[in-house]
Design a protein around this motif. Structure first.
Motif, PDB file in Angstrom:
ATOM      1  N   ALA A 117     -46.350   8.753  -3.489  1.00  0.00           N
ATOM      2  CA  ALA A 117     -45.922   9.356  -2.235  1.00  0.00           C
ATOM      3  C   ALA A 117     -45.970   8.333  -1.113  1.00  0.00           C
ATOM      4  O   ALA A 117     -46.755   7.383  -1.151  1.00  0.00           O
ATOM      5  CB  ALA A 117     -46.814  10.555  -1.886  1.00  0.00           C
ATOM      6  N   THR A 118     -45.128   8.547  -0.109  1.00  0.00           N
ATOM      7  CA  THR A 118     -45.191   7.729   1.087  1.00  0.00           C
ATOM      8  C   THR A 118     -46.430   8.118   1.889  1.00  0.00           C
ATOM      9  O   THR A 118     -47.081   9.125   1.602  1.00  0.00           O
ATOM     10  CB  THR A 118     -43.927   7.919   1.930  1.00  0.00           C
ATOM     11  OG1 THR A 118     -43.824   9.309   2.293  1.00  0.00           O
ATOM     12  CG2 THR A 118     -42.688   7.517   1.151  1.00  0.00           C
ATOM     13  N   LEU A 121     -46.056  11.615   3.478  1.00  0.00           N
ATOM     14  CA  LEU A 121     -46.108  12.691   2.492  1.00  0.00           C
ATOM     15  C   LEU A 121     -47.512  12.812   1.897  1.00  0.00           C
ATOM     16  O   LEU A 121     -47.991  13.921   1.624  1.00  0.00           O
ATOM     17  CB  LEU A 121     -45.087  12.427   1.384  1.00  0.00           C
ATOM     18  CG  LEU A 121     -44.904  13.542   0.346  1.00  0.00           C
ATOM     19  CD1 LEU A 121     -44.515  14.842   1.023  1.00  0.00           C
ATOM     20  CD2 LEU A 121     -43.862  13.157  -0.686  1.00  0.00           C
ATOM     21  N   GLU A 122     -48.205  11.689   1.727  1.00  0.00           N
ATOM     22  CA  GLU A 122     -49.579  11.740   1.223  1.00  0.00           C
ATOM     23  C   GLU A 122     -50.495  12.460   2.213  1.00  0.00           C
ATOM     24  O   GLU A 122     -51.351  13.261   1.822  1.00  0.00           O
ATOM     25  CB  GLU A 122     -50.091  10.319   0.971  1.00  0.00           C
ATOM     26  CG  GLU A 122     -51.527  10.278   0.456  1.00  0.00           C
ATOM     27  CD  GLU A 122     -52.002   8.861   0.183  1.00  0.00           C
ATOM     28  OE1 GLU A 122     -53.231   8.681   0.002  1.00  0.00           O
ATOM     29  OE2 GLU A 122     -51.154   7.947   0.151  1.00  0.00           O
ATOM     30  N   LEU A 125     -49.835  16.127   1.949  1.00  0.00           N
ATOM     31  CA  LEU A 125     -50.401  16.678   0.714  1.00  0.00           C
ATOM     32  C   LEU A 125     -51.915  16.849   0.839  1.00  0.00           C
ATOM     33  O   LEU A 125     -52.467  17.879   0.434  1.00  0.00           O
ATOM     34  CB  LEU A 125     -50.064  15.766  -0.461  1.00  0.00           C
ATOM     35  CG  LEU A 125     -50.716  16.119  -1.796  1.00  0.00           C
ATOM     36  CD1 LEU A 125     -50.246  17.473  -2.284  1.00  0.00           C
ATOM     37  CD2 LEU A 125     -50.462  15.056  -2.841  1.00  0.00           C
ATOM     38  N   ASP A 159     -40.650  18.192   0.764  1.00  0.00           N
ATOM     39  CA  ASP A 159     -40.104  16.874   0.428  1.00  0.00           C
ATOM     40  C   ASP A 159     -40.469  16.421  -0.976  1.00  0.00           C
ATOM     41  O   ASP A 159     -40.162  15.285  -1.360  1.00  0.00           O
ATOM     42  CB  ASP A 159     -40.604  15.824   1.427  1.00  0.00           C
ATOM     43  CG  ASP A 159     -40.009  16.051   2.809  1.00  0.00           C
ATOM     44  OD1 ASP A 159     -38.970  16.726   2.892  1.00  0.00           O
ATOM     45  OD2 ASP A 159     -40.590  15.558   3.798  1.00  0.00           O
ATOM     46  N   ALA A 160     -41.143  17.268  -1.747  1.00  0.00           N
ATOM     47  CA  ALA A 160     -41.545  16.906  -3.112  1.00  0.00           C
ATOM     48  C   ALA A 160     -40.749  17.738  -4.113  1.00  0.00           C
ATOM     49  O   ALA A 160     -40.645  18.963  -3.984  1.00  0.00           O
ATOM     50  CB  ALA A 160     -43.036  17.130  -3.309  1.00  0.00           C
ATOM     51  N   ILE A 163     -44.953  18.251  -8.189  1.00  0.00           N
ATOM     52  CA  ILE A 163     -46.306  17.735  -7.946  1.00  0.00           C
ATOM     53  C   ILE A 163     -47.168  18.074  -9.160  1.00  0.00           C
ATOM     54  O   ILE A 163     -47.301  19.249  -9.524  1.00  0.00           O
ATOM     55  CB  ILE A 163     -46.934  18.350  -6.677  1.00  0.00           C
ATOM     56  CG1 ILE A 163     -46.105  17.974  -5.445  1.00  0.00           C
ATOM     57  CG2 ILE A 163     -48.369  17.875  -6.507  1.00  0.00           C
ATOM     58  CD1 ILE A 163     -46.621  18.586  -4.166  1.00  0.00           C
ATOM     59  N   ILE A 176     -46.844  12.763  -7.395  1.00  0.00           N
ATOM     60  CA  ILE A 176     -45.725  13.362  -6.660  1.00  0.00           C
ATOM     61  C   ILE A 176     -44.410  12.700  -7.074  1.00  0.00           C
ATOM     62  O   ILE A 176     -44.335  11.473  -7.211  1.00  0.00           O
ATOM     63  CB  ILE A 176     -45.930  13.205  -5.145  1.00  0.00           C
ATOM     64  CG1 ILE A 176     -47.232  13.892  -4.706  1.00  0.00           C
ATOM     65  CG2 ILE A 176     -44.759  13.790  -4.372  1.00  0.00           C
ATOM     66  CD1 ILE A 176     -47.499  13.786  -3.231  1.00  0.00           C
ATOM     67  N   GLN A 178     -40.936  12.529  -5.329  1.00  0.00           N
ATOM     68  CA  GLN A 178     -40.293  12.848  -4.065  1.00  0.00           C
ATOM     69  C   GLN A 178     -38.815  13.149  -4.259  1.00  0.00           C
ATOM     70  O   GLN A 178     -38.174  12.672  -5.203  1.00  0.00           O
ATOM     71  CB  GLN A 178     -40.452  11.687  -3.080  1.00  0.00           C
ATOM     72  CG  GLN A 178     -41.887  11.412  -2.682  1.00  0.00           C
ATOM     73  CD  GLN A 178     -41.969  10.361  -1.592  1.00  0.00           C
ATOM     74  OE1 GLN A 178     -42.954   9.673  -1.463  1.00  0.00           O
ATOM     75  NE2 GLN A 178     -40.937  10.221  -0.778  1.00  0.00           N
TER      76      GLN A 178
END
Length: 402
Positions: A117-118, A121-122, A125, A159-160, A163, A176, A178
């Protein structure tokens, strides 16, 4: 008595019976259904035996009427063990507390890992997982199952695409995938597709533009195959012609193949060297003095060891050193020609694009000379023959007459 484990659960004592006629006392115990075992004589008027803890009150009554004296030598069994432990209840409670603390610590979440994940996004999460209770210090038995976490997180985070949630000891691992949004390709400049070589049209696939050629039509280098001008005459619109045009090309190749070739065959002599592999290092453990063969071939084997699913970094392997000898093998002219066809096809295809294929070949001539076969072959190659070219507008000059 064979049921000693039952006696140990209920508890028993080792007693000494002293007095006149201790055997009479034992007989009275047997008549009263009092279990006595392991009877030993220790003198004329002394007996040692074992008796159940529950039978002690009855035993005392019989001793008084038998004129015998009872003394206790040893106490054995669970009740006495529990009593001794209770005397050390501090140690007992400490051990129980340590086990409870170990259980709680081993069922806590100590680490949360996120993979694939970026940074933004991390962060999202981790926040969502913390709202569901997955954070450092949380008890695992109070958290939802990994399958439920996976379903909820996939629905919550837009955005995922997917997961994955796995629990590894005290660590929760999130993987993840993406969502990938296709980038809009920049608009290409208007242009035509023209031929890069002389060929016979084999197939046409046009995505944008107007095809100007047909299948089986002969085209020369530079001919326009797909026009970038579409629409009615005088109202044409310029577009970037897109597509593929495959043409059939004839290509002549000259290939030489020897009639004899050198092969290496095993003689049957071999030597084995044993190794221990630790990372990139090989440690020989047997077979240091290998014979010196003139021609050799090596074959290696490496095993892997694991304990409880964990691979051990040290591996065992061996290497066989085989002795080989040269042997000349003669092949017929027809076989040599077939070999030349394959060899020539590989050489010819290297001169074209990766999409090129050989549709056929024809041997025009072959000549045997100096132990070799010289073969001249015509190949039918089908390949993509287009290249992009800007649209060139024709300008007309007008003369002005005074």
């Amino acid at each position: 008595m064979k049921n000693h484990w039952v006696h140990k659960l209920s508890g028993y004592v080792r007693i000494k019976i002293s007095g006149p006629y201790p055997e009479l006392f034992v007989n009275r115990c047997i008549d009263s259904d009092i279990q006595i075992w392991d009877i030993e004589h220790q003198g004329n008027q002394v007996l040692v035996c074992s008796v159940l803890l529950d039978e002690i009150p009855r035993l005392r009554k019989l001793a008084r009427i038998s004129d015998c004296k009872i003394s206790f030598l040893d106490r054995k069994g669970l009740p006495f063990v529990m009593k001794r432990l209770w005397k050390r209840n501090g140690l007992l409670f400490g051990a129980a507390g340590a086990l409870l603390l170990l259980y709680l610590l081993s069922n806590m979440v100590w680490e949360v890992e996120v993979e694939g994940a970026t940074a933004s996004l991390e962060h999202e999460l981790r926040q969502t997982a913390a709202e569901l209770g997955v954070k450092r210090g949380a008890f695992q038995f109070l958290l939802p199952a990994p399958e439920d976490l996976q379903s909820v997180l996939t629905d919550e985070i837009e955005d995922a695409t997917w997961i994955g949630v796995t629990k590894r000891g005290t660590t929760y691992h999130f993987q993840i995938v993406q969502k990938e949004f296709a980038e809009r390709e920049p608009e290409a400049d208007a242009g035509n597709l023209v031929a890069v070589r002389k060929a016979v049209i084999h197939d046409i696939f046009v995505e944008e533009g107007k095809p100007l050629v047909e299948i089986n039509q002969v085209v020369e280098k530079g001919d326009v195959l797909v026009s970038g001008l579409i629409g009615r005459e005088g109202e044409e619109k310029e577009v970037a012609a897109r597509g593929k045009v495959f043409g059939e090309i004839w290509y002549k190749a000259e290939v030489e193949v020897p009639l004899s070739r050198t092969l290496y065959t095993a003689t049957g002599n071999k030597y084995r060297v044993h190794y221990l592999h630790a990372g990139d290092f090989n440690i020989p453990i047997w077979g240091w003095n290998s014979p010196e063969f003139e021609n050799i071939k090596e074959e290696s084997f490496k095993s892997s060891w694991s304990i409880f699913g964990f691979e051990i970094p040290v591996k065992y392997g061996y290497k066989d050193i085989l002795e080989t000898k040269e042997a000349e093998a003669e092949q017929a002219v027809d076989k040599a020609i077939d070999t030349a066809k394959e060899k020539g096809a590989d050489a010819v295809l290297s001169k074209f694009s990766p999409e090129a294929v050989v549709k056929g070949e024809k041997v025009l001539h072959h000549l045997v000379e100096n132990g070799k076969v010289k073969v001249i072959i015509h190949y039918r190659i089908v390949d993509e023959i287009t290249v992009k070219q800007p649209i060139i507008k024709e300008t007309k000059e007008t003369e002005t007459i005074d």
